[in-house]
Write an enzyme that holds these catalytic residues in place. Structure first.
Site, PDB file in Angstrom:
ATOM      1  N   ASP A  82       0.854  -1.192   0.000  1.00  0.00           N
ATOM      2  CA  ASP A  82       0.000   0.000   0.000  1.00  0.00           C
ATOM      3  C   ASP A  82       0.897   1.253   0.000  1.00  0.00           C
ATOM      4  OD1 ASP A  82      -2.499   1.215  -0.014  1.00  0.00           O
ATOM      5  OD2 ASP A  82      -2.791   1.084   2.157  1.00  0.00           O
ATOM      6  N   GLU A 134      -1.434   6.922  -7.567  1.00  0.00           N
ATOM      7  CA  GLU A 134      -2.506   7.799  -7.044  1.00  0.00           C
ATOM      8  C   GLU A 134      -2.408   9.206  -7.603  1.00  0.00           C
ATOM      9  OE1 GLU A 134      -3.001   7.624  -2.754  1.00  0.00           O
ATOM     10  OE2 GLU A 134      -3.682   9.717  -2.690  1.00  0.00           O
ATOM     11  N   GLY A 182      -9.506   6.342   7.313  1.00  0.00           N
ATOM     12  CA  GLY A 182      -9.871   6.489   8.727  1.00  0.00           C
ATOM     13  C   GLY A 182     -11.383   6.517   8.899  1.00  0.00           C
ATOM     14  N   GLY A 211     -12.249   2.625   2.566  1.00  0.00           N
ATOM     15  CA  GLY A 211     -13.469   1.818   2.550  1.00  0.00           C
ATOM     16  C   GLY A 211     -14.194   1.751   3.891  1.00  0.00           C
ATOM     17  N   THR A 212     -13.459   1.895   4.999  1.00  0.00           N
ATOM     18  CA  THR A 212     -14.099   1.762   6.317  1.00  0.00           C
ATOM     19  C   THR A 212     -15.205   2.805   6.501  1.00  0.00           C
ATOM     20  OG1 THR A 212     -12.102   0.886   7.329  1.00  0.00           O
ATOM     21  CG2 THR A 212     -13.696   1.917   8.831  1.00  0.00           C
ATOM     22  N   ASN A 231     -10.205  -0.828  -0.552  1.00  0.00           N
ATOM     23  CA  ASN A 231      -9.248  -0.940   0.557  1.00  0.00           C
ATOM     24  C   ASN A 231      -9.950  -0.814   1.906  1.00  0.00           C
ATOM     25  OD1 ASN A 231      -7.330  -0.873  -1.443  1.00  0.00           O
ATOM     26  ND2 ASN A 231      -6.381   1.035  -0.781  1.00  0.00           N
ATOM     27  N   ILE A 232      -9.613  -1.745   2.790  1.00  0.00           N
ATOM     28  CA  ILE A 232     -10.134  -1.688   4.164  1.00  0.00           C
ATOM     29  C   ILE A 232      -8.945  -1.828   5.114  1.00  0.00           C
ATOM     30  CG2 ILE A 232     -11.597  -2.816   5.901  1.00  0.00           C
ATOM     31  CD1 ILE A 232     -13.363  -1.799   3.699  1.00  0.00           C
ATOM     32  N   THR A 234      -8.833   0.587   8.519  1.00  0.00           N
ATOM     33  CA  THR A 234      -9.237   1.017   9.868  1.00  0.00           C
ATOM     34  C   THR A 234     -10.157  -0.002  10.539  1.00  0.00           C
ATOM     35  OG1 THR A 234      -9.005   3.308   9.158  1.00  0.00           O
ATOM     36  CG2 THR A 234     -10.329   2.929  11.128  1.00  0.00           C
TER      37      THR A 234
HETATM   38  P1  13P Z   1      -9.630   2.823   5.648  1.00  0.00           P
HETATM   39  O1  13P Z   1      -8.596   2.913   6.722  1.00  0.00           O
HETATM   40  O2  13P Z   1     -10.584   3.953   5.663  1.00  0.00           O
HETATM   41  O3  13P Z   1     -10.308   1.506   5.644  1.00  0.00           O
HETATM   42  O4  13P Z   1      -8.849   2.959   4.244  1.00  0.00           O
HETATM   43  C1  13P Z   1      -7.902   2.010   3.899  1.00  0.00           C
HETATM   44  C2  13P Z   1      -7.107   2.418   2.720  1.00  0.00           C
HETATM   45  O5  13P Z   1      -7.578   3.049   1.802  1.00  0.00           O
HETATM   46  C3  13P Z   1      -5.706   1.979   2.690  1.00  0.00           C
HETATM   47  O6  13P Z   1      -4.970   2.573   1.672  1.00  0.00           O
END
Ligand code: 13P
Length: 291
Positions: A82, A134, A182, A211-212, A231-232, A234
């Site tokens: 990541d 990105e 976050g 995604g969280t 992406n998840i 948090t």
């Molecule tokens: P979250 O922490 O909001 O789930 O996002 C994860 C993310 O995008 C990692 O790059």
């Protein structure tokens, strides 16, 4: 099976209008929970690592856990890096057996982001692994990166076109379209119109960061608009901590470590299965190309 490759996996997801969950794992137990959850859902999965976590455990131990779990699984599993700004870390991952990496030049001016991302692209292409890059500035906190809400910048559509034209074999593209890393404070401001204008012009599968905390409807709309990787991080970290803390609260005199590890595993695995269900990737292992 052997580890899968992001590019092939995400092209299948893009074509089938589902998304593959990418979890930022924490340790061995977390990698095991994510891959077992995917296996139980018969879903493809992406294990991804933040640079901080790699610095904690080292390249080789992480690669050996994930390679071993993937070898025993019947579902495609990719090992991804990541947000990373350091080409040496990217090279370290590739050498240790990662099948894809992310270069994050989003804090740089556009031309510099293109130039630096291209360096990473060439390293990844030469090694036969995928690259994520990105554009724009995704808000919130991820690893050591913090972008305040008022500093988050949506990706510009013309810049997205030029950026992706320079790297036509990008495995996945992460334009900022209003989601944030976050926990969301208040309602997420997802710019669906921006996402749709980007995917109308750019054919590379899109990565949704942050995604969280999104709802089923928000995921659904983003996935139907071209997001193939979600992406998840948090939520997974929270379940890692809560799995342990909840058992300690319930059984304050239990001083045997294994039940705590099992409780963390169960909490994380249930979150993984829930997200796979929301992203429509359950049952998609056999229709997801691994390479
Ligand atoms: P979250 O922490 O909001 O789930 O996002 C994860 C993310 O995008 C990692 O790059």
């Amino acid at each position: 099976m052997a580890l899968g490759y992001l590019s092939a996996m995400l092209k299948s997801a893009q074509a089938g209008k589902y998304a593959i969950a990418a979890f930022n794992i924490i340790d061995y137990n977390s990698a095991r929970a994510v891959i077992d959850g995917a296996q139980e859902m018969n879903a493809p999965i992406i294990i991804q690592l933040s640079v901080k976590t790699i610095r904690l455990w080292g390249f080789k131990p992480i690669a050996s856990w994930v390679h071993a779990f993937a070898a025993d699984a019947d579902v495609p599993v990719a090992l991804h890096l990541d947000h990373c700004k350091d080409l040496d870390v990217i090279r370290g991952c590739i050498d240790a057996g990662w099948t894809s990496v992310m270069f994050d030049g989003s804090a740089l001016p556009f031309d510099e982001n293109v130039a630096r991302s291209l360096e990473a692209y060439e390293i990844a292409q030469a090694a036969g692994v995928g690259l994520e890059a990105e554009l724009g500035a995704i808000g919130g906190t991820e690893d050591d990166k913090f972008v305040a809400e008022d500093e988050a910048i949506l990706a510009d559509v013309d810049e997205c076109i030029a950026f992706c034209a320079a790297m036509p074999k990008l495995a996945t593209f992460a334009p900022a379209f209003g989601t944030a890393h976050g926990f969301y404070k208040g309602e997420p401001k997802i710019a669906y119109d921006r996402l749709e204008r980007i995917t109308a012009k750019v054919d590379i599968p899109i990565a949704l960061h942050g995604g969280t905390g999104l709802t089923e409807q928000q995921f659904e709309r983003c996935i139907q608009s071209g997001c193939a990787k979600v992406n998840i991080s948090t939520m997974h970290k929270q379940q890692f901590i809560d799995g342990f803390a909840d058992l300690r609260r319930k059984e304050p005199t239990n001083n045997e470590p294994i039940p705590y590890i099992a409780a963390q595993y169960d909490a994380m695995k249930s979150g993984v299965k829930q997200m796979i269900g929301l992203f429509g990737s359950d049952g998609k292992a056999s229709v997801t190309a691994a390479r």
